[in-house]
Design a protein around this motif. Structure first.
Motif, PDB file in Angstrom:
ATOM      1  N   ILE A 173       0.847  -1.197   0.000  1.00  5.22           N
ATOM      2  CA  ILE A 173       0.000   0.000   0.000  1.00  5.22           C
ATOM      3  C   ILE A 173       0.886   1.252   0.000  1.00  5.22           C
ATOM      4  CG2 ILE A 173      -1.725   1.324   1.308  1.00  5.22           C
ATOM      5  CD1 ILE A 173      -2.779  -1.417   2.376  1.00  5.22           C
ATOM      6  N   LYS A 174       1.968   1.204   0.777  1.00  2.00           N
ATOM      7  CA  LYS A 174       2.899   2.342   0.830  1.00  2.00           C
ATOM      8  C   LYS A 174       3.534   2.565  -0.546  1.00  2.00           C
ATOM      9  CE  LYS A 174       6.693   4.361   3.394  1.00  2.00           C
ATOM     10  NZ  LYS A 174       7.771   4.632   2.484  1.00  2.00           N
ATOM     11  N   LYS A 175       3.982   1.467  -1.170  1.00  2.13           N
ATOM     12  CA  LYS A 175       4.605   1.558  -2.500  1.00  2.13           C
ATOM     13  C   LYS A 175       3.633   2.139  -3.524  1.00  2.13           C
ATOM     14  CE  LYS A 175       8.181  -1.970  -2.307  1.00  2.13           C
ATOM     15  NZ  LYS A 175       7.945  -2.940  -1.244  1.00  2.13           N
ATOM     16  N   ALA A 176       2.350   1.831  -3.348  1.00  3.77           N
ATOM     17  CA  ALA A 176       1.318   2.321  -4.274  1.00  3.77           C
ATOM     18  C   ALA A 176       0.987   3.794  -4.021  1.00  3.77           C
ATOM     19  CB  ALA A 176       0.065   1.465  -4.140  1.00  3.77           C
ATOM     20  N   GLY A 177       1.557   4.359  -2.948  1.00  5.82           N
ATOM     21  CA  GLY A 177       1.321   5.764  -2.643  1.00  5.82           C
ATOM     22  C   GLY A 177      -0.042   6.029  -2.012  1.00  5.82           C
ATOM     23  N   LYS A 178      -0.622   5.008  -1.409  1.00  4.82           N
ATOM     24  CA  LYS A 178      -1.957   5.142  -0.821  1.00  4.82           C
ATOM     25  C   LYS A 178      -1.919   5.097   0.699  1.00  4.82           C
ATOM     26  CE  LYS A 178      -4.116   5.415  -4.714  1.00  4.82           C
ATOM     27  NZ  LYS A 178      -4.749   6.688  -5.073  1.00  4.82           N
ATOM     28  N   LEU A 179      -0.783   5.518   1.271  1.00  5.78           N
ATOM     29  CA  LEU A 179      -0.613   5.456   2.712  1.00  5.78           C
ATOM     30  C   LEU A 179      -0.034   6.770   3.221  1.00  5.78           C
ATOM     31  CD1 LEU A 179      -0.144   2.690   4.829  1.00  5.78           C
ATOM     32  CD2 LEU A 179       2.026   3.833   4.793  1.00  5.78           C
ATOM     33  N   VAL A 180      -0.607   7.296   4.294  1.00 11.99           N
ATOM     34  CA  VAL A 180       0.007   8.425   4.984  1.00 11.99           C
ATOM     35  C   VAL A 180       0.397   7.936   6.364  1.00 11.99           C
ATOM     36  CG1 VAL A 180      -1.111  10.302   3.730  1.00 11.99           C
ATOM     37  CG2 VAL A 180      -2.263   9.326   5.707  1.00 11.99           C
ATOM     38  N   SER A 181       1.477   8.508   6.915  1.00 14.07           N
ATOM     39  CA  SER A 181       1.939   8.012   8.209  1.00 14.07           C
ATOM     40  C   SER A 181       2.328   9.154   9.120  1.00 14.07           C
ATOM     41  CB  SER A 181       3.106   7.046   8.015  1.00 14.07           C
ATOM     42  OG  SER A 181       4.182   7.696   7.388  1.00 14.07           O
ATOM     43  N   GLY A 182       2.306   8.871  10.406  1.00 14.53           N
ATOM     44  CA  GLY A 182       2.584   9.882  11.413  1.00 14.53           C
ATOM     45  C   GLY A 182       1.272  10.430  11.944  1.00 14.53           C
ATOM     46  N   THR A 183       1.211  10.649  13.250  1.00 21.87           N
ATOM     47  CA  THR A 183      -0.039  11.040  13.906  1.00 21.87           C
ATOM     48  C   THR A 183      -0.673  12.277  13.279  1.00 21.87           C
ATOM     49  OG1 THR A 183       0.876  10.145  15.947  1.00 21.87           O
ATOM     50  CG2 THR A 183      -1.106  11.478  16.151  1.00 21.87           C
ATOM     51  N   GLU A 184       0.088  13.360  13.176  1.00 19.16           N
ATOM     52  CA  GLU A 184      -0.485  14.622  12.683  1.00 19.16           C
ATOM     53  C   GLU A 184      -0.940  14.504  11.233  1.00 19.16           C
ATOM     54  OE1 GLU A 184      -1.350  16.951  14.781  1.00 19.16           O
ATOM     55  OE2 GLU A 184      -0.391  15.735  16.325  1.00 19.16           O
ATOM     56  N   THR A 185      -0.144  13.858  10.406  1.00 22.82           N
ATOM     57  CA  THR A 185      -0.490  13.688   8.987  1.00 22.82           C
ATOM     58  C   THR A 185      -1.775  12.876   8.845  1.00 22.82           C
ATOM     59  OG1 THR A 185       1.871  13.647   8.540  1.00 22.82           O
ATOM     60  CG2 THR A 185       0.439  12.991   6.734  1.00 22.82           C
ATOM     61  N   VAL A 186      -1.884  11.810   9.636  1.00 21.79           N
ATOM     62  CA  VAL A 186      -3.086  10.966   9.575  1.00 21.79           C
ATOM     63  C   VAL A 186      -4.303  11.750  10.067  1.00 21.79           C
ATOM     64  CG1 VAL A 186      -4.196   8.879  10.492  1.00 21.79           C
ATOM     65  CG2 VAL A 186      -1.823   8.783   9.708  1.00 21.79           C
ATOM     66  N   LEU A 187      -4.147  12.505  11.157  1.00 21.10           N
ATOM     67  CA  LEU A 187      -5.263  13.304  11.671  1.00 21.10           C
ATOM     68  C   LEU A 187      -5.735  14.327  10.628  1.00 21.10           C
ATOM     69  CD1 LEU A 187      -4.185  13.845  15.390  1.00 21.10           C
ATOM     70  CD2 LEU A 187      -6.065  12.412  14.568  1.00 21.10           C
ATOM     71  N   LEU A 188      -4.797  14.958   9.931  1.00 20.33           N
ATOM     72  CA  LEU A 188      -5.158  15.894   8.860  1.00 20.33           C
ATOM     73  C   LEU A 188      -5.899  15.171   7.731  1.00 20.33           C
ATOM     74  CD1 LEU A 188      -1.946  18.108   8.625  1.00 20.33           C
ATOM     75  CD2 LEU A 188      -4.222  18.855   9.355  1.00 20.33           C
ATOM     76  N   GLY A 189      -5.424  13.971   7.395  1.00 21.89           N
ATOM     77  CA  GLY A 189      -6.072  13.157   6.363  1.00 21.89           C
ATOM     78  C   GLY A 189      -7.481  12.751   6.751  1.00 21.89           C
ATOM     79  N   ILE A 190      -7.681  12.464   8.041  1.00 22.42           N
ATOM     80  CA  ILE A 190      -9.015  12.109   8.538  1.00 22.42           C
ATOM     81  C   ILE A 190      -9.940  13.320   8.413  1.00 22.42           C
ATOM     82  CG2 ILE A 190     -10.365  11.515  10.600  1.00 22.42           C
ATOM     83  CD1 ILE A 190      -7.922   9.797  11.510  1.00 22.42           C
ATOM     84  N   LYS A 191      -9.457  14.482   8.850  1.00 27.85           N
ATOM     85  CA  LYS A 191     -10.260  15.722   8.775  1.00 27.85           C
ATOM     86  C   LYS A 191     -10.641  16.046   7.337  1.00 27.85           C
ATOM     87  CE  LYS A 191      -8.853  18.019  12.994  1.00 27.85           C
ATOM     88  NZ  LYS A 191      -7.510  18.148  13.509  1.00 27.85           N
ATOM     89  N   ALA A 192      -9.727  15.793   6.407  1.00 27.54           N
ATOM     90  CA  ALA A 192      -9.981  16.065   4.987  1.00 27.54           C
ATOM     91  C   ALA A 192     -10.807  14.950   4.344  1.00 27.54           C
ATOM     92  CB  ALA A 192      -8.656  16.228   4.253  1.00 27.54           C
ATOM     93  N   GLN A 193     -11.156  13.942   5.125  1.00 28.63           N
ATOM     94  CA  GLN A 193     -11.944  12.770   4.686  1.00 28.63           C
ATOM     95  C   GLN A 193     -11.264  12.006   3.553  1.00 28.63           C
ATOM     96  OE1 GLN A 193     -15.942  14.299   4.089  1.00 28.63           O
ATOM     97  NE2 GLN A 193     -16.339  14.137   6.277  1.00 28.63           N
ATOM     98  N   LYS A 194      -9.932  11.965   3.612  1.00 26.95           N
ATOM     99  CA  LYS A 194      -9.170  11.199   2.618  1.00 26.95           C
ATOM    100  C   LYS A 194      -8.828   9.809   3.145  1.00 26.95           C
ATOM    101  CE  LYS A 194      -7.147  14.747  -0.209  1.00 26.95           C
ATOM    102  NZ  LYS A 194      -6.995  16.136   0.096  1.00 26.95           N
TER     103      LYS A 194
END
Length: 103
Positions: free
Chosen positions: A14-35
């Motif tokens: 999934i990471k190689k496919a570019g469909k993964l974000v990592s790290g608490t703050e980055t993930v929280l931002l991704g959740i807020k953006a509904q991504k």
């Protein structure tokens, strides 16, 4: 290879496919953006990190996976991370299937 390892290997894919974000703050931002479609958090992460991520998942009706340790996650994606967000629905469903088979 056991099913648990297959699920971890899939995280790397999934990471190689570019469909993964990592790290608490980055993930929280991704959740807020509904991504983010699915959140994976280390079973041995700090309580305050878990609380923050759990709250965001609850508010956004996201599933939270706590199956793997920080060491397992780090090894699977090649980075020291405790919180991962998966950005693709298909990958999320496939990962959940692999986890349910292996646990």
């Amino acid at each position: 290879m056991d099913k648990r390892q297959k699920a971890l290997n899939f995280l790397g894919l999934i990471k190689k496919a570019g469909k993964l974000v990592s790290g608490t703050e980055t993930v929280l931002l991704g959740i807020k953006a509904q991504k983010v479609k699915l959140v994976v958090i280390a079973s041995d992460c700090q309580a305050n990190t878990l609380e923050k991520v759990e709250r965001a998942c609850r508010l956004n009706h996201l599933e939270l996976v706590q199956t793997f340790t920080a060491a397992e996650i780090g090894h699977a994606i090649g980075q020291k991370r405790k919180v991962l967000g998966i950005l693709d629905q298909g990958f999320s469903l496939a990962l959940m299937k692999k986890i349910k088979e292996g646990v």
